[in-house]
Design an enzyme around this catalytic site. Structure first.
Site, PDB file in Angstrom:
ATOM      1  N   ASP A 167     -13.025  28.586 -50.439  1.00 35.02           N
ATOM      2  CA  ASP A 167     -11.921  28.465 -51.404  1.00 35.02           C
ATOM      3  C   ASP A 167     -11.249  27.101 -51.420  1.00 35.02           C
ATOM      4  OD1 ASP A 167     -10.416  28.564 -49.051  1.00 35.02           O
ATOM      5  OD2 ASP A 167      -8.784  29.634 -50.058  1.00 35.02           O
ATOM      6  N   GLU A 168     -11.910  26.077 -50.882  1.00 38.96           N
ATOM      7  CA  GLU A 168     -11.245  24.781 -50.964  1.00 38.96           C
ATOM      8  C   GLU A 168     -12.219  23.626 -51.102  1.00 38.96           C
ATOM      9  OE1 GLU A 168      -9.417  23.528 -46.894  1.00 38.96           O
ATOM     10  OE2 GLU A 168      -9.544  25.704 -46.926  1.00 38.96           O
TER      11      GLU A 168
ATOM     12  N   ASP B 130      -6.906  24.184 -52.912  1.00 42.17           N
ATOM     13  CA  ASP B 130      -7.105  25.395 -52.097  1.00 42.17           C
ATOM     14  C   ASP B 130      -6.628  26.599 -52.914  1.00 42.17           C
ATOM     15  OD1 ASP B 130      -7.367  26.341 -48.960  1.00 42.17           O
ATOM     16  OD2 ASP B 130      -5.913  27.517 -50.084  1.00 42.17           O
TER      17      ASP B 130
HETATM   18  N1  DCP Z   1     -10.157  34.328 -44.083  1.00 40.16           N
HETATM   19  C1  DCP Z   1     -10.541  35.331 -43.183  1.00 40.16           C
HETATM   20  N2  DCP Z   1      -9.955  35.405 -41.942  1.00 40.16           N
HETATM   21  C2  DCP Z   1      -9.029  34.490 -41.573  1.00 40.16           C
HETATM   22  C3  DCP Z   1      -8.629  33.480 -42.474  1.00 40.16           C
HETATM   23  C4  DCP Z   1      -9.230  33.428 -43.728  1.00 40.16           C
HETATM   24  O1  DCP Z   1     -11.405  36.161 -43.507  1.00 40.16           O
HETATM   25  N3  DCP Z   1      -8.465  34.574 -40.371  1.00 40.16           N
HETATM   26  C5  DCP Z   1     -10.767  34.331 -45.429  1.00 40.16           C
HETATM   27  C6  DCP Z   1      -9.923  35.139 -46.389  1.00 40.16           C
HETATM   28  C7  DCP Z   1      -9.185  34.112 -47.208  1.00 40.16           C
HETATM   29  C8  DCP Z   1     -10.160  32.978 -47.226  1.00 40.16           C
HETATM   30  O2  DCP Z   1     -10.853  33.010 -45.970  1.00 40.16           O
HETATM   31  O3  DCP Z   1      -8.865  34.600 -48.500  1.00 40.16           O
HETATM   32  C9  DCP Z   1      -9.484  31.628 -47.397  1.00 40.16           C
HETATM   33  O4  DCP Z   1      -8.626  31.379 -46.301  1.00 40.16           O
HETATM   34  P1  DCP Z   1      -7.256  30.618 -46.430  1.00 40.16           P
HETATM   35  O5  DCP Z   1      -6.891  30.178 -45.060  1.00 40.16           O
HETATM   36  O6  DCP Z   1      -7.360  29.574 -47.479  1.00 40.16           O
HETATM   37  O7  DCP Z   1      -6.190  31.730 -46.848  1.00 40.16           O
HETATM   38  P2  DCP Z   1      -5.942  32.432 -48.233  1.00 40.16           P
HETATM   39  O8  DCP Z   1      -6.667  31.780 -49.340  1.00 40.16           O
HETATM   40  O9  DCP Z   1      -6.206  33.882 -48.095  1.00 40.16           O
HETATM   41  O10 DCP Z   1      -4.378  32.260 -48.412  1.00 40.16           O
HETATM   42  P3  DCP Z   1      -3.540  30.949 -48.809  1.00 40.16           P
HETATM   43  O11 DCP Z   1      -2.850  31.303 -50.074  1.00 40.16           O
HETATM   44  O12 DCP Z   1      -2.585  30.759 -47.687  1.00 40.16           O
HETATM   45  O13 DCP Z   1      -4.514  29.816 -48.942  1.00 40.16           O
HETATM   46 CA    CA Z   2      -6.633  29.531 -49.652  1.00 34.10          CA
HETATM   47 CA    CA Z   3      -8.708  27.669 -47.541  1.00 34.30          CA
END
Ligand code: DCP
Ligand code: CA
Ligand code: CA
Length: 414
Positions: free
Chosen positions: A156-157, A56
């Protein structure tokens, strides 16, 4: 096939009612369920040896922004979906870890995020989805190019079955995870967190444990203890509704679930959820990696003999890998544009290099000539000694269907 299943079915029937709450019977039952209902052709042996990675990417949209604007790295940055109604109406999509220190998080109203970062130098940016998808494609391609079973589950995963590359050994898997993380960072300057486990469920939970840039390895032996120490909400797919139902049954922890049988939970949760949860609470997960669509890459990796000393043996291995990849391309009627060579060394460090051809090709000579050239360059540029190479892989991607195109009949030579 059904004939073969009659034996275990009888066995389960005769034992099920007497001791159905043991996890072994849940195990057998779920195995049969998978084979009969989901029609998955997997053996218990295969399940018991798997090493699954869940990868991820960290603060994904915000990290994509940092790649093109490195100045953002040291200050809080917040990526937002603006609704356009008023200047600051909308929600936070994600933010970097600097911003998280101030309590900013995804799905928070932009106004609230701004109030948390009041008097702090911080940047608020709108989302740029086409750009994030470009980065996602590049990132996933690096991982997919290992040529192992790969499933992207969101922007992203992804999950990858790295059982072969790690020889089904969790110590090797840890070294490999480190090397993979470094390889991704070197190629696209992005950090990710990796969870390694015996199945998708455990690896998914594990990847969230040491964020950002973390690696968490949970071996087969540790999996039950690991899951027992997680919260019920940590199990992917368990929402507040299920948690509430469980609470009303007096179930507040994963250990509480593991002490129940599917049949005790079935009425409240339905058979499917009850089965999933009882299995999950015992660290059991049968879900398979689902390779999507037609394969986006064709590759083969082999283990080399230990005593390689001259280049002739490398040549022979490369020729055999290219032959296999070429035959596969030919059978599928596809041409390729990107060629990737992977070398995995004795210490499980790995080196990979991709080359994009100017034109699509389905020529064995071109595949072979380029592979040899890249392998030699990689060995020379990284000062790799030949007897240090443990595995070698040839992978082609960016594939194009060329079957049925008369004008392209000469793509493949004999
Ligand atoms: N995303 C979004 N709204 C949300 C959650 C996520 O638009 N409520 C989008 C933005 C994130 C992407 O999806 O960058 C991936 O979500 P993740 O849950 O994997 O979170 P992040 O990658 O941003 O952070 P982490 O480092 O916790 O994985
Ligand atoms: Ca992520
Ligand atoms: Ca993710």
């Amino acid at each position: 096939m059904y004939q073969a299943l009659l034996q275990p079915l009888k066995y389960v029937n005769s034992h099920f009612h007497t001791c159905y709450s043991t996890s072994w019977n849940n195990f057998l039952f779920q195995e049969l369920f998978n084979k009969l209902v989901l029609n998955e052709n997997i053996s218990l042996n295969e399940i018991g040896k798997k090493i699954i990675f869940h990868i991820d990417f960290d603060y994904f949209y915000a990290q994509c922004e940092e790649i093109r604007k490195p100045d953002l790295r040291n200050i809080p940055s917040v990526v937002c979906v603006y609704s356009g109604r008023e200047e600051d109406s909308g929600v936070v999509s994600t933010c970097n870890y600097e911003a998280r220190k101030y309590g900013v998080k995804a799905a928070m109203p932009i106004r609230l995020a701004k109030s948390k970062l009041k008097d702090i130098e911080a940047i608020f940016l709108p989302t740029d989805m086409p750009y994030y998808h470009d980065i996602s494609r590049n990132a996933m391609r690096i991982i997919e190019n290992y040529g192992e079973l790969f499933e992207q589950v969101s922007v992203d995963e992804c999950y990858v079955d790295f059982t072969k590359i790690t020889n089904s050994d969790f110590d090797d898997a840890k070294i490999f995870a480190n090397s993979l993380q470094k390889n991704i960072k070197d190629q696209i300057n992005m950090t990710c967190s990796i969870g390694v486990g015996p199945n998708k469920l455990i690896s998914k939970i594990a990847s969230g444990i040491n964020k950002p840039n973390g690696i968490t390895v949970v071996s087969r032996e540790d999996a039950k203890n690991f899951i027992s120490n997680c919260k019920i909400e940590d199990i992917p797919g368990v929402g507040p509704k299920t948690a509430k139902k469980l609470e009303s049954l007096g179930i507040g922890s994963i250990s509480d679930i593991s002490n129940k049988s599917i049949f005790e939970l079935r009425d409240a949760l339905g058979y499917k959820t009850a089965t999933f949860l009882v299995n999950a609470s015992n660290a059991i997960d049968y879900s398979q990696i689902k390779v999507r669509g037609t394969s986006k890459q064709i590759g083969k990796i082999v283990t080399l003999k230990k005593d390689i000393v001259d280049f002739e043996q490398i040549n022979l291995t490369a020729a055999s890998l290219c032959t296999s990849v070429y035959e596969n391309l030919r059978n599928k009627g596809q041409a390729f544009r990107i060629l990737t060579i992977i070398l995995i060394l004795e210490n499980l460090q790995h080196v990979s290099f991709s080359k994009s051809l100017k034109l699509y090709s389905a020529s064995f000579d071109e595949l072979h000539k380029n592979s040899l050239f890249i392998i030699k360059e990689m060995i020379n540029n990284n000062s790799i000694s030949l007897d240090n190479i443990r595995r070698m892989g040839v992978v082609v991607s960016d594939l194009k269907d060329i079957s049925g195109q008369d004008s392209l009949v000469n793509y493949f030579e004999n």
